[in-house]
Design a protein around this motif. Sequence first.
Motif, PDB file in Angstrom:
ATOM      1  N   LEU A   1     -14.950  47.286  90.593  1.00 35.60           N
ATOM      2  CA  LEU A   1     -15.035  45.826  90.625  1.00 35.60           C
ATOM      3  C   LEU A   1     -13.613  45.291  90.708  1.00 35.60           C
ATOM      4  N   LYS A   2     -13.333  44.472  91.715  1.00 34.42           N
ATOM      5  CA  LYS A   2     -11.984  43.925  91.861  1.00 34.42           C
ATOM      6  C   LYS A   2     -11.595  43.141  90.608  1.00 34.42           C
ATOM      7  N   THR A   3     -10.324  43.221  90.229  1.00 28.72           N
ATOM      8  CA  THR A   3      -9.827  42.437  89.111  1.00 28.72           C
ATOM      9  C   THR A   3      -9.633  40.986  89.553  1.00 28.72           C
ATOM     10  N   PRO A   4      -9.648  40.041  88.609  1.00 22.05           N
ATOM     11  CA  PRO A   4      -9.375  38.649  88.977  1.00 22.05           C
ATOM     12  C   PRO A   4      -8.059  38.491  89.740  1.00 22.05           C
ATOM     13  N   GLU A   5      -7.044  39.273  89.343  1.00 22.06           N
ATOM     14  CA  GLU A   5      -5.737  39.185  90.001  1.00 22.06           C
ATOM     15  C   GLU A   5      -5.830  39.604  91.475  1.00 22.06           C
ATOM     16  N   SER A   6      -6.550  40.707  91.737  1.00 23.90           N
ATOM     17  CA  SER A   6      -6.651  41.175  93.125  1.00 23.90           C
ATOM     18  C   SER A   6      -7.521  40.238  93.961  1.00 23.90           C
ATOM     19  N   ILE A   7      -8.484  39.585  93.321  1.00 21.97           N
ATOM     20  CA  ILE A   7      -9.308  38.599  94.028  1.00 21.97           C
ATOM     21  C   ILE A   7      -8.441  37.425  94.479  1.00 21.97           C
ATOM     22  N   ILE A   8      -7.577  36.950  93.576  1.00 21.76           N
ATOM     23  CA  ILE A   8      -6.698  35.826  93.905  1.00 21.76           C
ATOM     24  C   ILE A   8      -5.727  36.196  95.021  1.00 21.76           C
ATOM     25  N   VAL A   9      -5.163  37.408  94.944  1.00 18.59           N
ATOM     26  CA  VAL A   9      -4.233  37.876  95.981  1.00 18.59           C
ATOM     27  C   VAL A   9      -4.923  37.897  97.343  1.00 18.59           C
ATOM     28  N   LYS A  10      -6.141  38.433  97.385  1.00 19.69           N
ATOM     29  CA  LYS A  10      -6.859  38.505  98.659  1.00 19.69           C
ATOM     30  C   LYS A  10      -7.240  37.116  99.153  1.00 19.69           C
ATOM     31  N   ALA A  11      -7.627  36.221  98.226  1.00 22.21           N
ATOM     32  CA  ALA A  11      -7.991  34.856  98.616  1.00 22.21           C
ATOM     33  C   ALA A  11      -6.803  34.148  99.257  1.00 22.21           C
ATOM     34  N   ARG A  12      -5.631  34.323  98.681  1.00 22.76           N
ATOM     35  CA  ARG A  12      -4.432  33.696  99.240  1.00 22.76           C
ATOM     36  C   ARG A  12      -4.085  34.294 100.593  1.00 22.76           C
TER      37      ARG A  12
END
Length: 253
Positions: free
Chosen positions: A66-77
Amino acid sequence: MESNTTDNGSKAVELADFDQLRSDFTRFMMSYKFGIDELMTKINILKEEFTHIHRYSPIEHVGSRLKTPESIIVKARRKNCPLTLDDIRTNIVDIAGIRITCSFISDTYRIADMIGSQTDVRVLEVKDYIAAPKPNGYKSLHLIVEIPVFMSDRIQPVPVELQIRTIAMDFWASLEHKIFYKYHGTIPAPLLAELTEAADSANRLDVTMERLHDEVAEIKGGKSSDAIHLDSMPPLSLPRELLIAMLDGSKPL
């Protein structure tokens, strides 16, 4: 006095908004975790069924992440995706991921078909990097599937990325991943050439092992892989007398 009252009211509103945001994000992440759980259950059922009934399972190993919140934000940006839960849910479909490792190339397609044909699973996207490998030699069968998660107040459709590959493909991909990060994404040309050659070697191994497997199956000839062998039952065994009665059909159960 009035100013203090206003300030306290504003802080209370901010705290309430923060609590609501935290609650919404927790439920957001939980839905993906539950999506993984749902799909893992289906995969493990298939694995057990093949082990006990067919005496051969095309599934060697299953893992999830499960992606971490941090990696989700990085990918979203990176995707220029607005940082709202609805936008992230729409634009990022690999928050939940499952990897299935199989023995043979044909098994990867077999597993994909079995999962995709289940009535509550919807296949959103297929990327066949086995038939059309990436330039560096990467091979794997990628699917984005959507599965319903039954929450307390709603049914939430959740996308899950499935990666299905052989043992040889998985070994190569794991090594390539480590090298990729060691060189920060810029792999020296000689090393990249060797990696590509290693991918070709892994593919030749896959093809050879599958051919040998098919030849052995042919030699066995008329022996059905679905037969129940009384002297070597799998762990979920039944009494010998009951099995004989069931197969014979002449005795009441």
